[in-house]
Motif scaffolding. Structure first.
Motif, PDB file in Angstrom:
ATOM      1  N   ASP A 113       0.848  -1.195   0.000  1.00 32.67           N
ATOM      2  CA  ASP A 113       0.000   0.000   0.000  1.00 32.67           C
ATOM      3  C   ASP A 113       0.882   1.243   0.000  1.00 32.67           C
ATOM      4  N   VAL A 114       0.931   1.931  -1.140  1.00 29.86           N
ATOM      5  CA  VAL A 114       1.813   3.095  -1.266  1.00 29.86           C
ATOM      6  C   VAL A 114       1.238   4.347  -0.612  1.00 29.86           C
ATOM      7  N   SER A 115      -0.016   4.267  -0.137  1.00 35.05           N
ATOM      8  CA  SER A 115      -0.613   5.432   0.535  1.00 35.05           C
ATOM      9  C   SER A 115      -0.275   5.470   2.023  1.00 35.05           C
ATOM     10  N   ASN A 116       0.304   4.394   2.533  1.00 34.94           N
ATOM     11  CA  ASN A 116       0.663   4.318   3.946  1.00 34.94           C
ATOM     12  C   ASN A 116       1.845   5.253   4.217  1.00 34.94           C
ATOM     13  N   PRO A 117       1.730   6.146   5.209  1.00 33.28           N
ATOM     14  CA  PRO A 117       2.840   7.069   5.481  1.00 33.28           C
ATOM     15  C   PRO A 117       4.141   6.365   5.854  1.00 33.28           C
ATOM     16  N   LEU A 118       4.045   5.143   6.398  1.00 35.48           N
ATOM     17  CA  LEU A 118       5.248   4.429   6.835  1.00 35.48           C
ATOM     18  C   LEU A 118       6.112   3.957   5.672  1.00 35.48           C
ATOM     19  N   ILE A 119       5.631   4.138   4.461  1.00 36.08           N
ATOM     20  CA  ILE A 119       6.423   3.783   3.283  1.00 36.08           C
ATOM     21  C   ILE A 119       7.482   4.841   3.008  1.00 36.08           C
ATOM     22  N   GLN A 120       7.331   6.002   3.633  1.00 31.39           N
ATOM     23  CA  GLN A 120       8.241   7.125   3.392  1.00 31.39           C
ATOM     24  C   GLN A 120       9.387   7.135   4.408  1.00 31.39           C
ATOM     25  N   ASP A 121      10.475   7.813   4.026  1.00 27.19           N
ATOM     26  CA  ASP A 121      11.627   7.920   4.928  1.00 27.19           C
ATOM     27  C   ASP A 121      11.252   8.600   6.238  1.00 27.19           C
ATOM     28  N   ASN A 122      10.372   9.604   6.171  1.00 27.77           N
ATOM     29  CA  ASN A 122       9.950  10.332   7.380  1.00 27.77           C
ATOM     30  C   ASN A 122       8.566   9.877   7.842  1.00 27.77           C
ATOM     31  N   GLY A 123       8.176   8.662   7.426  1.00 30.27           N
ATOM     32  CA  GLY A 123       6.832   8.174   7.724  1.00 30.27           C
ATOM     33  C   GLY A 123       6.520   8.061   9.197  1.00 30.27           C
ATOM     34  N   LYS A 124       7.504   7.660  10.002  1.00 26.01           N
ATOM     35  CA  LYS A 124       7.252   7.514  11.440  1.00 26.01           C
ATOM     36  C   LYS A 124       7.010   8.869  12.086  1.00 26.01           C
ATOM     37  N   SER A 125       7.702   9.896  11.600  1.00 26.20           N
ATOM     38  CA  SER A 125       7.471  11.255  12.111  1.00 26.20           C
ATOM     39  C   SER A 125       6.062  11.718  11.759  1.00 26.20           C
ATOM     40  N   LEU A 126       5.640  11.473  10.527  1.00 27.46           N
ATOM     41  CA  LEU A 126       4.292  11.845  10.095  1.00 27.46           C
ATOM     42  C   LEU A 126       3.244  11.120  10.930  1.00 27.46           C
ATOM     43  N   LEU A 127       3.497   9.847  11.202  1.00 23.25           N
ATOM     44  CA  LEU A 127       2.537   9.054  11.964  1.00 23.25           C
ATOM     45  C   LEU A 127       2.450   9.527  13.406  1.00 23.25           C
ATOM     46  N   ILE A 128       3.581   9.859  14.022  1.00 25.15           N
ATOM     47  CA  ILE A 128       3.555  10.341  15.403  1.00 25.15           C
ATOM     48  C   ILE A 128       2.780  11.658  15.495  1.00 25.15           C
ATOM     49  N   ARG A 129       2.964  12.512  14.511  1.00 22.69           N
ATOM     50  CA  ARG A 129       2.211  13.771  14.490  1.00 22.69           C
ATOM     51  C   ARG A 129       0.711  13.484  14.467  1.00 22.69           C
ATOM     52  N   TYR A 130       0.308  12.502  13.666  1.00 22.14           N
ATOM     53  CA  TYR A 130      -1.095  12.105  13.595  1.00 22.14           C
ATOM     54  C   TYR A 130      -1.560  11.498  14.921  1.00 22.14           C
ATOM     55  N   LEU A 131      -0.725  10.652  15.517  1.00 20.77           N
ATOM     56  CA  LEU A 131      -1.101   9.987  16.767  1.00 20.77           C
ATOM     57  C   LEU A 131      -1.236  10.973  17.916  1.00 20.77           C
ATOM     58  N   ARG A 132      -0.383  11.987  17.931  1.00 25.02           N
ATOM     59  CA  ARG A 132      -0.500  13.026  18.966  1.00 25.02           C
ATOM     60  C   ARG A 132      -1.895  13.637  18.938  1.00 25.02           C
ATOM     61  N   SER A 133      -2.409  13.849  17.729  1.00 21.02           N
ATOM     62  CA  SER A 133      -3.739  14.426  17.571  1.00 21.02           C
ATOM     63  C   SER A 133      -4.820  13.400  17.897  1.00 21.02           C
ATOM     64  N   ARG A 134      -4.668  12.184  17.369  1.00 22.78           N
ATOM     65  CA  ARG A 134      -5.690  11.149  17.543  1.00 22.78           C
ATOM     66  C   ARG A 134      -5.866  10.772  19.003  1.00 22.78           C
ATOM     67  N   PHE A 135      -4.754  10.559  19.719  1.00 25.49           N
ATOM     68  CA  PHE A 135      -4.824  10.145  21.107  1.00 25.49           C
ATOM     69  C   PHE A 135      -4.760  11.325  22.076  1.00 25.49           C
ATOM     70  N   LYS A 136      -4.727  12.539  21.502  1.00 28.84           N
ATOM     71  CA  LYS A 136      -4.637  13.759  22.326  1.00 28.84           C
ATOM     72  C   LYS A 136      -3.477  13.636  23.321  1.00 28.84           C
ATOM     73  N   ILE A 137      -2.323  13.286  22.794  1.00 29.90           N
ATOM     74  CA  ILE A 137      -1.143  13.080  23.627  1.00 29.90           C
ATOM     75  C   ILE A 137      -0.609  14.421  24.121  1.00 29.90           C
ATOM     76  N   ASP A 138      -0.540  14.583  25.424  1.00 26.60           N
ATOM     77  CA  ASP A 138       0.057  15.794  25.979  1.00 26.60           C
ATOM     78  C   ASP A 138       1.293  15.448  26.815  1.00 26.60           C
ATOM     79  N   GLY A 139       1.650  14.160  26.807  1.00 30.05           N
ATOM     80  CA  GLY A 139       2.834  13.713  27.527  1.00 30.05           C
ATOM     81  C   GLY A 139       4.012  13.555  26.587  1.00 30.05           C
ATOM     82  N   LYS A 140       5.012  12.862  27.066  1.00 28.90           N
ATOM     83  CA  LYS A 140       6.229  12.660  26.289  1.00 28.90           C
ATOM     84  C   LYS A 140       6.067  11.487  25.324  1.00 28.90           C
ATOM     85  N   VAL A 141       6.647  11.619  24.156  1.00 32.35           N
ATOM     86  CA  VAL A 141       6.703  10.524  23.191  1.00 32.35           C
ATOM     87  C   VAL A 141       8.144  10.017  23.159  1.00 32.35           C
ATOM     88  N   ILE A 142       8.319   8.746  23.497  1.00 31.72           N
ATOM     89  CA  ILE A 142       9.639   8.114  23.521  1.00 31.72           C
ATOM     90  C   ILE A 142       9.691   7.079  22.408  1.00 31.72           C
TER      91      ILE A 142
END
Length: 200
Positions: A113-142
């Motif tokens: 699936d080429v639409s998955n952000p994890l296919i990209q070099d910076n995909g994990k960064s893009l996904l974490i940005r999305y997860l911060r919003s989805r899970f309303k993360i206000d703590g630390k991401v390790i």
């Protein structure tokens, strides 16, 4: 033999993708070109992977979750064989993020699936940005990982802390860039426990 040469080429493409010598998507494409995969292969492969999970990791993950921390898997690998391992570690499927194969009607793998952000070099960064919003993360991401794509989450300021992990695979470039790097699970756990004490 041909099989040994194919395996050698796949390992080399994996290394180049994980160490930033090749675009991650190109690395995946080249690995698929060397492979003749069918969905039937994933179950025995996942079973084999379970045998390589670091001793005591499941119990530690459960302890982190019991203490109120959210544990996720972000992988450039494929969900088809990662999800069964995540279940063994009691990580919910909703917290497992990986690439997805595409297949034909006979279950033969045709691509991913080429639409998955994890296919990209910076995909994990893009996904974490999305997860911060989805899970309303206000703590630390390790982020704990052994590849350059893991370190990139910290360089991109999406992870608050990056811990380089050399328990199974030691990558010199990751060791050089990581402020914290461990090859022993107990030392990693001790460091993480001390770090998390300030956020309980």
């Amino acid at each position: 033999t041909d099989k040994e040469n194919i395996l050698k080429n796949i390992k080399e493409m994996t290394r180049k993708g994980m160490e930033g010598e090749m675009a991650f998507q190109d690395s995946l494409l080249k690995r698929l070109n060397y492979s003749d995969l069918n969905k039937r292969m994933f179950e025995p492969f996942a079973e084999k992977l379970k045998g390589h999970v670091t001793t005591g990791l499941g119990n530690y993950i459960r302890a982190l979750q019991d203490a109120g921390h959210k544990v996720c898997i972000l992988s450039g690998g494929f969900i088809e064989y990662i999800l069964p391992v995540a279940r063994e570690l009691d990580i919910p499927a909703s917290q497992v993020f990986a690439n997805h194969f595409t297949s034909d009607n006979n279950g033969n793998i045709t691509g991913f699936d080429v639409s998955n952000p994890l296919i990209q070099d910076n995909g994990k960064s893009l996904l974490i940005r999305y997860l911060r919003s989805r899970f309303k993360i206000d703590g630390k991401v390790i982020v704990i990982g052994d590849g350059l794509t893991d370190y990139a989450t910290y360089a991109d300021k999406q992870a608050d802390l990056f811990i380089g992990c050399g328990i199974h695979i030691k990558r010199q470039i990751v060791k050089e860039k990581a402020e914290h790097y461990f090859t022993d699970i107990n030392e990693l756990k001790q460091f993480l426990n001390n770090y998390l004490k300030g956020f309980l």
